[in-house]
Design a protein around this motif. Structure first.
Motif, short mmCIF file in Angstrom:
data_model
loop_
_atom_site.label_atom_id
_atom_site.label_comp_id
_atom_site.label_asym_id
_atom_site.label_seq_id
_atom_site.Cartn_x
_atom_site.Cartn_y
_atom_site.Cartn_z
N ARG A 22 0.84 -1.20 0.00
CA ARG A 22 0.00 0.00 0.00
C ARG A 22 0.87 1.25 0.00
N GLU A 23 1.96 1.24 0.76
CA GLU A 23 2.86 2.39 0.79
C GLU A 23 3.56 2.56 -0.55
N GLN A 24 3.90 1.46 -1.20
CA GLN A 24 4.51 1.55 -2.53
C GLN A 24 3.55 2.21 -3.51
N TYR A 25 2.28 1.86 -3.41
CA TYR A 25 1.27 2.43 -4.30
C TYR A 25 1.11 3.93 -4.02
N TYR A 26 1.05 4.31 -2.74
CA TYR A 26 0.89 5.71 -2.40
C TYR A 26 2.11 6.53 -2.80
N SER A 27 3.30 5.95 -2.68
CA SER A 27 4.51 6.68 -3.08
C SER A 27 4.50 6.95 -4.59
N LEU A 28 4.00 5.98 -5.35
CA LEU A 28 3.90 6.15 -6.80
C LEU A 28 2.91 7.27 -7.12
N GLN A 29 1.79 7.29 -6.41
CA GLN A 29 0.79 8.34 -6.62
C GLN A 29 1.34 9.71 -6.24
N GLN A 30 2.00 9.78 -5.08
CA GLN A 30 2.55 11.06 -4.62
C GLN A 30 3.64 11.57 -5.55
N SER A 31 4.50 10.67 -6.00
CA SER A 31 5.58 11.06 -6.90
C SER A 31 5.03 11.57 -8.22
N SER A 32 3.99 10.90 -8.72
CA SER A 32 3.36 11.32 -9.97
C SER A 32 2.70 12.68 -9.82
N ALA A 33 2.01 12.89 -8.70
CA ALA A 33 1.35 14.18 -8.45
C ALA A 33 2.37 15.30 -8.32
N THR A 34 3.52 14.99 -7.72
CA THR A 34 4.58 15.99 -7.56
C THR A 34 5.18 16.35 -8.92
N ASN A 35 5.41 15.35 -9.76
CA ASN A 35 5.93 15.60 -11.11
C ASN A 35 4.98 16.50 -11.90
N LYS A 36 3.71 16.20 -11.81
CA LYS A 36 2.71 16.98 -12.55
C LYS A 36 2.67 18.42 -12.05
N ALA A 37 2.72 18.60 -10.73
CA ALA A 37 2.70 19.94 -10.16
C ALA A 37 3.92 20.74 -10.59
#
Length: 291
Positions: free
Chosen positions: A161-176
């Motif tokens: 679950r943490e791996q999935y959230y890190s992927l989501q957070q990293s993607s959101a940060t890249n987009k921002a």
């Protein structure tokens, strides 16, 4: 239990109060210790956020009130569209303190990574002022810092679950970061935050300007000299720099209608810049702050 304590318990009432100063919804217990004195104790705090999907707020409030001996609910004066329950950590179930100025990435109690906040703006994610005049070096520094903290490689041995959230957070940060980095995408995003957009067939572009763009495209298509293309690029860069000054002034005055007109023109010139660069590649050097 002593008799006075029983009397206080029986007269205990529960209120849902909205505090304008702190922008919080607070569930508080009020103890009627005498006819002239009330002791009010906050027991649950809910911060106001621009979140449209938190029906959890009502379930939590209702369940809490039902558990009280003599609940009395004050009228909720805040629109449901603008209320949300303070987030709960998925791992330790502790409340996560909401922050109106920046996104929250980790639980302070157990240090587990949290899922991205759906309604956090790019400015909040990158912890910068919601302004067109972004400090690019500071933005880049914050991006690198967040990527070091959130990159999926740091979570390879953590729970799935943490791996999935890190992927989501990293993607959101890249987009921002990529959105705020370039002036054109940053300006269009600021329009989007105000519910405005630029359509492909936008009628605000005058015919004279469109004729100018058509002539520039024809000149580029007929040019085969690198020297001539470089000249056209310099002229186009000058136009963009002038528009950037005007755009910054428009946003500083909250003149979004004018900003929309400027951004529409900018988009045409950016397309011309991309076309010239493509023709000059691979010898043409990129600029440090592409539009």
């Amino acid at each position: 239990m002593s008799a006075p304590m029983r009397q206080i318990t029986r007269s205990c009432q529960t209120f849902l109060v909205f505090c304008k100063k702190s922008q919080n919804l607070v569930i508080s217990k009020r103890f009627n210790e005498s006819k002239r004195y009330y002791a009010s104790i906050p027991v649950f705090s809910i911060s106001l956020r621009d979140v449209r999907t938190h029906t959890t707020l009502y379930g939590t409030v209702n369940n809490f009130l039902k558990s009280e001996p003599t609940p009395t609910t004050a009228r909720l004066t805040v629109s449901r569209n603008y209320c949300s329950l303070t987030r709960i950590c998925w791992s330790c179930r502790s409340p996560v303190a909401a922050n109106d100025q920046k996104a929250v990435y980790f639980c302070e109690k157990c240090d587990s990574i949290l899922p991205p906040e759906d309604k956090a703006t790019h400015f909040e994610r990158m912890e910068c002022e919601p302004s067109f005049d972004v400090n690019i070096p500071r933005l880049t520094q914050k991006y690198r810092e967040l990527q070091r903290q959130l990159h999926p490689d740091r979570f390879t041995i953590r729970r799935e679950r943490e791996q999935y959230y890190s992927l989501q957070q990293s993607s959101a940060t890249n987009k921002a970061y990529n959105t705020l980095l370039k002036p054109l995408s940053r300006g269009l995003y600021m329009l989007e935050l105000k519910g405005m957009s630029i359509e492909e067939d936008d009628k605000t572009v005058d015919k004279e300007f469109l004729f100018e763009i058509m002539e520039l495209n024809e000149e580029i298509a007929e040019t085969h000299s690198s020297k001539e293309l470089s000249r056209l690029h310099e002229e186009n860069t000058g136009r963009l720099e002038k528009l950037l000054v005007e755009l910054s002034r428009a946003f500083s005055k909250d003149d979004y209608a004018k900003a929309k007109v400027i951004l529409t023109r900018m988009r045409y010139y950016v397309n011309i810049e991309d076309k010239i660069k493509e023709m000059l590649m691979p010898s043409f050097p990129g600029t440090a702050n592409d539009v």
